[in-house]
Design an enzyme around this catalytic site. Structure first.
Site, mmCIF file in Angstrom:
data_model
loop_
_atom_site.group_PDB
_atom_site.id
_atom_site.type_symbol
_atom_site.label_atom_id
_atom_site.label_comp_id
_atom_site.label_asym_id
_atom_site.label_seq_id
_atom_site.Cartn_x
_atom_site.Cartn_y
_atom_site.Cartn_z
ATOM 1 N N LYS A 130 0.343 -0.950 0.189
ATOM 2 C CA LYS A 130 -0.357 -0.116 -0.005
ATOM 3 C C LYS A 130 0.534 0.950 -0.249
ATOM 4 O O LYS A 130 1.813 1.289 0.672
ATOM 5 C CB LYS A 130 -1.084 -0.517 1.655
HETATM 6 C C1 E4P Z 1 -8.404 1.194 3.733
HETATM 7 O O1 E4P Z 1 -7.710 0.866 3.117
HETATM 8 C C2 E4P Z 1 -7.943 1.997 5.138
HETATM 9 O O2 E4P Z 1 -6.949 1.305 5.577
HETATM 10 C C3 E4P Z 1 -9.616 2.578 5.910
HETATM 11 O O3 E4P Z 1 -10.468 1.581 5.015
HETATM 12 C C4 E4P Z 1 -9.366 3.108 6.559
HETATM 13 O O4 E4P Z 1 -10.967 3.879 6.849
HETATM 14 P P1 E4P Z 1 -11.239 4.908 8.251
HETATM 15 O O5 E4P Z 1 -11.587 6.100 7.311
HETATM 16 O O6 E4P Z 1 -12.758 4.007 9.180
HETATM 17 O O7 E4P Z 1 -10.309 4.731 8.863
#
Ligand code: E4P
Length: 231
Positions: free
Chosen positions: A84
């Site tokens: 990522k």
């Molecule tokens: C995605 O890969 C992220 O880790 C995640 O969906 C972030 O979500 P949040 O806004 O609930 O922290």
């Protein structure tokens, strides 16, 4: 639609995987930090729990050279790891190199259609628009998802759309209706997908009626085997 769990918690991951409908996991530095364990070891353990599912693990460098170094390292941890990378200029520059090396990259923190277009052109494996975080600032995350789906369809980009930051079941349903390839959700949202009060009420009624007529129904089912009290 593939279901990913957005968590680094091993209990939640094991529990989710037991239902047979979880296709992968997304983590981020915040989620990993909560678990207080060595990053590499933890990601490998997640990969082993989800078996064939894809597991996203994020770099923390913010310059192109650092992102490249960390991404190449993370990519060696397990065949199912997806790296990522944040959608910043240095991240997109790194993506162009990594995608040519065959490293699968999930471009994260996407909040606009131009960002999604850039990462598709640079060869992202996943694009992660954060719907909930846009909703939080009174913008509509689903509008962004619609734009990305339209653009990717118009040009047949192979980048898979991973609807992220899903906060409730309606987000999941709307993303599925738009044809998002993947939805990633916290365990709490995954649990909510199962629930309907009419299911609970209906089952309660069926079981009560069955009990009332119990004596006339015969012994159709074998009684459950007694549990070994030493285990
Ligand atoms: C995605 O890969 C992220 O880790 C995640 O969906 C972030 O979500 P949040 O806004 O609930 O922290």
């Amino acid at each position: 639609m593939k279901f990913f769990l957005d968590t680094a918690n091993l209990d939640e991951i094991r529990q989710g995987v037991s239902f047979g409908v979880i296709d992968g996991i997304t983590t981020n530095p915040t989620l990993v930090a909560k678990e207080k364990r060595p990053f590499r070891e933890h990601v490998i353990e997640i990969c082993n729990i989800v078996k064939n599912g894809e597991v996203s693990a994020e770099v923390v460098a913010t310059d192109t050279a650092g992102i490249l170094r960390q991404a190449r390292e993370i990519a060696t941890w397990h065949p199912n790891v997806i790296v990522k990378v944040p959608t910043i200029p240095d991240g997109v520059r790194a993506l162009s190199v990594l995608s040519k090396e065959g490293i699968r990259v999930n471009m994260t923190l996407v909040f606009s259609a131009p960002q999604a277009l850039l990462v598709a052109k640079a060869g992202a494996y996943f694009v992660s628009p954060f719907l909930g975080r846009l909703d939080d600032i009174a913008s509509d995350g689903l509008v962004l998802l619609r734009e990305i789906m339209d653009i990717y369809k118009a040009y047949n980009y192979p980048t898979q759309v991973l609807a992220a930051s899903l906060r409730h079941p309606l987000h999941v349903v709307s993303a599925a209706r738009m044809g998002a390839h993947i939805g990633t959700m916290p365990y709490k949202v995954f649990e909510q997908l199962f629930k309907h009060p009419l299911t609970d009420r209906g089952l309660e009624g069926f079981l009560k009626d069955w009990e009332k007529a119990r004596e006339t129904l015969g012994d159709v089912f074998e009684p459950a085997p007694a549990r070994n009290p030493t285990r």
